[in-house]
Design a protein around this motif. Structure first.
Motif, mmCIF file in Angstrom:
data_model
loop_
_atom_site.group_PDB
_atom_site.id
_atom_site.type_symbol
_atom_site.label_atom_id
_atom_site.label_comp_id
_atom_site.label_asym_id
_atom_site.label_seq_id
_atom_site.Cartn_x
_atom_site.Cartn_y
_atom_site.Cartn_z
ATOM 1 N N TYR A 170 35.375 -29.236 -70.440
ATOM 2 C CA TYR A 170 34.586 -28.165 -69.821
ATOM 3 C C TYR A 170 35.414 -26.888 -69.751
ATOM 4 C CZ TYR A 170 32.395 -25.338 -66.181
ATOM 5 O OH TYR A 170 31.842 -24.294 -65.473
ATOM 6 N N ARG A 171 34.740 -25.738 -70.007
ATOM 7 C CA ARG A 171 35.369 -24.428 -69.895
ATOM 8 C C ARG A 171 34.515 -23.548 -68.993
ATOM 9 N NH1 ARG A 171 35.909 -25.223 -75.806
ATOM 10 N NH2 ARG A 171 33.978 -24.012 -76.056
ATOM 11 N N ALA A 172 35.139 -22.580 -68.341
ATOM 12 C CA ALA A 172 34.426 -21.698 -67.415
ATOM 13 C C ALA A 172 33.245 -21.016 -68.096
ATOM 14 C CB ALA A 172 35.388 -20.671 -66.827
ATOM 15 N N ALA A 173 33.370 -20.725 -69.378
ATOM 16 C CA ALA A 173 32.298 -20.053 -70.112
ATOM 17 C C ALA A 173 31.055 -20.921 -70.257
ATOM 18 C CB ALA A 173 32.801 -19.639 -71.501
ATOM 19 N N ASP A 174 31.164 -22.217 -69.955
ATOM 20 C CA ASP A 174 30.032 -23.143 -70.072
ATOM 21 C C ASP A 174 29.129 -23.120 -68.841
ATOM 22 O OD1 ASP A 174 31.005 -24.160 -72.538
ATOM 23 O OD2 ASP A 174 32.352 -25.517 -71.462
ATOM 24 N N MET A 175 29.524 -22.420 -67.782
ATOM 25 C CA MET A 175 28.838 -22.530 -66.502
ATOM 26 C C MET A 175 27.347 -22.226 -66.612
ATOM 27 S SD MET A 175 29.510 -20.576 -62.867
ATOM 28 C CE MET A 175 28.923 -19.008 -63.518
ATOM 29 N N SER A 176 26.976 -21.115 -67.199
ATOM 30 C CA SER A 176 25.562 -20.719 -67.261
ATOM 31 C C SER A 176 24.723 -21.749 -68.013
ATOM 32 C CB SER A 176 25.428 -19.342 -67.920
ATOM 33 O OG SER A 176 26.056 -18.347 -67.142
ATOM 34 N N SER A 177 25.241 -22.237 -69.120
ATOM 35 C CA SER A 177 24.505 -23.244 -69.895
ATOM 36 C C SER A 177 24.359 -24.543 -69.115
ATOM 37 C CB SER A 177 25.222 -23.507 -71.224
ATOM 38 O OG SER A 177 25.226 -22.357 -72.043
ATOM 39 N N CYS A 178 25.396 -24.904 -68.375
ATOM 40 C CA CYS A 178 25.331 -26.128 -67.565
ATOM 41 C C CYS A 178 24.305 -26.000 -66.445
ATOM 42 C CB CYS A 178 26.702 -26.446 -66.989
ATOM 43 S SG CYS A 178 27.903 -27.027 -68.213
ATOM 44 N N LEU A 179 24.233 -24.831 -65.824
ATOM 45 C CA LEU A 179 23.257 -24.631 -64.756
ATOM 46 C C LEU A 179 21.833 -24.653 -65.297
ATOM 47 C CD1 LEU A 179 25.006 -21.938 -62.532
ATOM 48 C CD2 LEU A 179 24.590 -24.347 -61.988
ATOM 49 N N ARG A 180 21.626 -24.105 -66.480
ATOM 50 C CA ARG A 180 20.288 -24.191 -67.100
ATOM 51 C C ARG A 180 19.937 -25.649 -67.391
ATOM 52 N NH1 ARG A 180 21.978 -19.389 -69.722
ATOM 53 N NH2 ARG A 180 22.681 -20.546 -71.565
ATOM 54 N N LEU A 181 20.916 -26.407 -67.829
ATOM 55 C CA LEU A 181 20.683 -27.835 -68.075
ATOM 56 C C LEU A 181 20.306 -28.538 -66.778
ATOM 57 C CD1 LEU A 181 20.791 -30.376 -69.867
ATOM 58 C CD2 LEU A 181 23.249 -30.506 -69.347
ATOM 59 N N PHE A 182 21.008 -28.218 -65.688
ATOM 60 C CA PHE A 182 20.685 -28.841 -64.402
ATOM 61 C C PHE A 182 19.251 -28.527 -63.996
ATOM 62 C CE2 PHE A 182 20.100 -29.044 -59.889
ATOM 63 C CZ PHE A 182 20.793 -30.171 -59.495
ATOM 64 N N GLN A 183 18.835 -27.282 -64.134
ATOM 65 C CA GLN A 183 17.482 -26.898 -63.739
ATOM 66 C C GLN A 183 16.439 -27.607 -64.582
ATOM 67 O OE1 GLN A 183 18.266 -22.684 -64.137
ATOM 68 N NE2 GLN A 183 18.303 -22.393 -61.919
ATOM 69 N N SER A 184 16.724 -27.774 -65.866
ATOM 70 C CA SER A 184 15.810 -28.516 -66.740
ATOM 71 C C SER A 184 15.762 -29.987 -66.332
ATOM 72 C CB SER A 184 16.277 -28.388 -68.191
ATOM 73 O OG SER A 184 15.489 -29.173 -69.042
ATOM 74 N N TRP A 185 16.918 -30.553 -66.023
ATOM 75 C CA TRP A 185 16.998 -31.946 -65.562
ATOM 76 C C TRP A 185 16.223 -32.117 -64.265
ATOM 77 C CZ3 TRP A 185 19.104 -33.658 -60.946
ATOM 78 C CH2 TRP A 185 19.319 -35.033 -60.828
ATOM 79 N N GLN A 186 16.342 -31.167 -63.350
ATOM 80 C CA GLN A 186 15.649 -31.233 -62.061
ATOM 81 C C GLN A 186 14.136 -31.173 -62.249
ATOM 82 O OE1 GLN A 186 16.706 -28.077 -59.414
ATOM 83 N NE2 GLN A 186 15.455 -28.827 -57.723
ATOM 84 N N GLN A 187 13.669 -30.277 -63.100
ATOM 85 C CA GLN A 187 12.229 -30.156 -63.354
ATOM 86 C C GLN A 187 11.687 -31.438 -63.973
ATOM 87 O OE1 GLN A 187 11.994 -26.649 -65.780
ATOM 88 N NE2 GLN A 187 12.453 -25.268 -64.067
ATOM 89 N N ASN A 188 12.476 -32.038 -64.855
ATOM 90 C CA ASN A 188 12.061 -33.291 -65.476
ATOM 91 C C ASN A 188 11.990 -34.412 -64.456
ATOM 92 O OD1 ASN A 188 13.180 -35.993 -67.049
ATOM 93 N ND2 ASN A 188 11.707 -34.818 -68.240
ATOM 94 N N LEU A 189 12.945 -34.416 -63.511
ATOM 95 C CA LEU A 189 12.945 -35.426 -62.452
ATOM 96 C C LEU A 189 11.692 -35.336 -61.611
ATOM 97 C CD1 LEU A 189 14.586 -37.594 -60.802
ATOM 98 C CD2 LEU A 189 15.421 -35.674 -59.426
ATOM 99 N N GLU A 190 11.272 -34.113 -61.284
ATOM 100 C CA GLU A 190 10.125 -33.919 -60.402
ATOM 101 C C GLU A 190 8.812 -34.326 -61.058
ATOM 102 O OE1 GLU A 190 10.565 -29.827 -59.478
ATOM 103 O OE2 GLU A 190 12.059 -30.171 -57.888
ATOM 104 N N LEU A 201 17.342 -34.559 -52.797
ATOM 105 C CA LEU A 201 18.764 -34.524 -53.087
ATOM 106 C C LEU A 201 19.055 -33.658 -54.304
ATOM 107 C CD1 LEU A 201 19.787 -38.256 -52.473
ATOM 108 C CD2 LEU A 201 20.401 -36.273 -51.085
ATOM 109 N N ALA A 202 18.180 -33.729 -55.304
ATOM 110 C CA ALA A 202 18.362 -32.904 -56.495
ATOM 111 C C ALA A 202 18.243 -31.424 -56.156
ATOM 112 C CB ALA A 202 17.336 -33.283 -57.565
ATOM 113 N N ALA A 203 17.286 -31.076 -55.307
ATOM 114 C CA ALA A 203 17.114 -29.681 -54.905
ATOM 115 C C ALA A 203 18.341 -29.174 -54.156
ATOM 116 C CB ALA A 203 15.863 -29.533 -54.047
#
Length: 318
Positions: A170-190, A201-203
């Protein structure tokens, strides 16, 4: 602890921040409460929740006491850190919380290791179990040998064959892409048949993942990324608990990529060759997560307890 904190004389509450990592980690190593330690005996475990809880520390009876405050009140996030955590300091802690808490049942001490449970019961405190930490032999998680790892091995191989993932640090430059992935994962969970608790808990976890990803270097976190088709499809971060145990703090994988969760978990563990054990934290009381963690056959589930005064309510805020 640094020299200016070595006296441990009574002092007002002070905020616990990322800048406290140096002296706080030394204190935890000296008063960890058990070997192997619980995942909670670390700064990252707590500080990533700083948007939901206010963390402050206070010196009482020669101990450092870390309090977490939520809209409902204040509780002790760890047993008092010092030579006698179940001694006089515990009475002072509950008196302090009683003065601050107006809501019944909030005052408690979280993350009590097994070795402290007996002495606390002897002193008349109520000690109840909470979800324990899953501890694995790292070599087993990398090898995946035998019938008991047949499912994980098949999922990993399917992912490698059909998705061709690439693992890297992991590199600091990956942060934005990782957060977008989390939001997509969260929407899929819901949209799935997830329980209300899992969705809640996901929220809550979005801000925690943001802190972990943003402050990874300052917190001493080590991470791994899995790319599929040149895009980040999974990430995981963790931290050393001591010289032999590494703790997995967060992990997210695109569910549409079959076997990706098994892939990044194995590759991350492979990269952690200097550690003998992996602590995967608890299962948060979620049946699906409990089944997944049990399927990897932990060496042991490290007991963890909540302490309240006699007659108190041990319900948790988080």
């Amino acid at each position: 602890m640094e020299s200016e904190k070595s006296t441990l004389t009574p002092s007002p509450l002070q905020p616990l921040t990322v800048a406290d990592r140096g002296w706080f980690e030394k204190l935890l190593l000296a008063h960890g409460g058990g070997d192997p330690p619980l995942a909670a005996y670390s700064l990252p475990y707590h500080i990533i929740w700083r948007d939901l809880f206010s963390y402050e520390w206070l010196e009482l009876e020669g101990h450092v006491c870390v309090f977490a405050t939520h809209s409902d009140g204040t509780f002790l996030a760890l047993p008092p850190l010092g030579p006698d955590p179940c001694g006089p300091v515990m009475r002072r802690v509950f008196s302090f919380m009683a003065e601050r808490n107006k809501v019944p049942g909030v005052s408690r001490i979280e993350n009590l290791p097994a070795g402290f449970a007996g002495p606390c019961r002897t002193l008349g405190y109520r000690v109840v179990p909470k979800a324990g930490d899953y501890l694995y032999c790292r070599a087993d998680l990398v090898a995946l040998r035998g019938d008991r790892y047949k499912s994980q091995r098949a999922s990993y191989n399917h992912c490698v064959k059909h998705s061709a993932p690439v693992a890297r640090p992991y590199r600091a430059a990956d942060m934005s892409s990782c957060l977008r992935l989390f939001q997509s994962w969260q929407q899929n969970l819901e949209t799935r048949t997830a329980t209300g608790l899992a969705c809640d808990l996901a929220a809550d976890s979005l801000s925690a993942h943001r802190v972990a990803l943003c402050d990874a270097d300052a917190l001493g976190l080590v991470g791994c990324i899995a790319e599929v088709g040149g895009q980040i499809a999974a990430y995981t971060l963790g931290y050393p608990l001591n010289d032999s145990v590494f703790c997995i703090l967060v992990e997210i994988a695109d569910r549409q990529v079959q076997g990706l969760s098994q892939y990044i978990f194995r590759e991350f563990c492979r990269s952690l060759s200097r550690f003998q054990f992996i602590n995967a934290m608890d299962d948060s009381g979620l049946d699906g997560l409990r089944r997944a963690k049990q399927s990897y056959h932990p060496e042991v589930i490290l007991p963890s307890y909540v302490v309240t005064e006699a007659g108190g309510d041990s319900r948790r805020l988080a």
